[in-house]
Design an enzyme around this catalytic site. Sequence first.
Site, short mmCIF file in Angstrom:
data_model
loop_
_atom_site.label_atom_id
_atom_site.label_comp_id
_atom_site.label_asym_id
_atom_site.label_seq_id
_atom_site.Cartn_x
_atom_site.Cartn_y
_atom_site.Cartn_z
CE1 TYR A 244 -4.52 -1.09 0.46
CE2 TYR A 244 -3.75 -2.62 1.85
CZ TYR A 244 -4.54 -2.18 1.27
OH TYR A 244 -5.81 -2.99 1.04
CG ASP A 273 -8.47 -3.87 -4.74
OD1 ASP A 273 -7.74 -3.45 -3.76
OD2 ASP A 273 -8.54 -5.21 -4.91
CG HIS A 392 -9.89 -4.66 -1.01
ND1 HIS A 392 -8.45 -4.65 -1.67
CD2 HIS A 392 -9.94 -4.42 0.28
CE1 HIS A 392 -7.69 -4.26 -0.32
NE2 HIS A 392 -8.42 -4.25 0.55
#
Length: 527
Positions: A244, A273, A392
């Site tokens: 991330y 996503d 996700h």
Amino acid sequence: MGKIFTSDEVSKHKTQDSCYVILYGVVYDVTSFLPSHPGGATAILNFAGQDATEEFDPIHPPGTLEEALPPSAKLGTIDTSTLPAKLAEPSAPTPPSAPSSQPRNVWSPESVSDCLSLTDIETLATKRLSSRAWSYYYSAADDLLSKSLNQLAYQRILLRPRVFLDVTRCSLRTHLLGRLPVQLPIFVCPAAMARLAHPAGEHGIAQACARFGAAQIISNNASLSPEQIVDGAPAEQVFGWQLYVQTDRRKSEAMLARMAKLKNVRFVVLTLDAPVPGKREHDERRQGPATALKGATERIREENPDVASSGPKGGETTADGVSNVEGGNAEGGVGKTLFAGTAADLTWRTTLPWLAGHTDLPIVLKGIQTHEDAYLAANHGPQVKAIALSNHGGRAMDTAPPAVHTLMEIRKYCPEVFDKVDVWVDGGIKRGTDVVKALALGAKAVGIGRSPLYGLGAGGVEGVEKVLEILQSETQTAMRLLGVETVDQLGPQHINTRALEMEIYDGPPNLENSYGMWRRLGCRPRL
């Protein structure tokens, strides 16, 4: 080590000007750390003057305190006899009923050995997990429609068994990224906070994966450090690391440098996503020990007006009323807290060149949900070796398409994508027949996210092994009944997708527009 505090003494220090917390029997002064806490000051002030060990331990890797606080922050120990009695953790609530099209699951296993399916594993875990863990794992965005569709989409695909074929031998071996041998076409998705389910956490999942030769993607928000997770892993075990991207890019660059030193980490998975957290109501409604103090948020606002008015770390509020992601959300669930500091400004033009400049590992783009983006990704440079089709787990945008839909879109509009990159999928995998259907549509590998966490909750490492054992056995059975010996023999001839085709996107291909965007971004084609 310093003085011995009573609970009453610690409870007097619960403001931004003087904030003490108790962790593992030690009293810490965290006042100076409030402005730099990734989750914002309010996340700490929720536990100011209290014992926060039960909330802190499952979601922070060991060593976090030593990295974040100077030695002088340790003030002394707590006299445990003065701590208030702890409230019992609420048990996990009963999940909503399954859709009417599903047979009611009346079997209730009492141990891992009783479990015959992933549904049994989830049922057992639900009885054993804390309310906090269950709410975080089970939750999905809004009305949970995408989460439900992920599974229902597979059920709308029919299999086409062939007969009079020798299926004495059946192998699930395959290669990821063209060069990484694995024993299963099934990998563990980067699901966070595994120690909420069991102390073994992500390391326990790694141990189970080692036994079955399955790949594991380490979550950016794992509750153990990457070094702890891969500790003791066989040299041939395959790990990926989920990225991330952080608003402070230096933090991501530092993690990428750490990954380069771990030989078992073979690729980087850039998650696309969920640039912002979805609205997960089960997670946000959860009221456990840490949030059960009535009026805690109001108390923080009254005693810390600067924090309350400006938001954690001085976070601002956007024009649409959404709080700054970097500041987190002190009133939200675990999911929103984990998104603190996550960047929402990723682009094709800037992010991939930046990432390629900080890692030599192959890159997997996770969260592709349209054929246009799959086309762009497949033509976006030699370091992008795979795409993972994912919504996700239904946790970001509700009514986003299941990965199976995107697989079928790619087959319809740009099948050349399958020749350029590995295509992986996740979401909704509950049976070996689901694995086979995804592979028949062109997927190279299939990911499971919640199931390993439920396995941990049901029985630790043994529970995760049971998850993989069930899927391995069911996948082999399905392949044999189809008349297939190896996974590369599976293809569209083994499935009937007619019932699902009416739900697939049927608009213009948009590939010319994608090609124009690709040219404007200065990307080189894969020839």
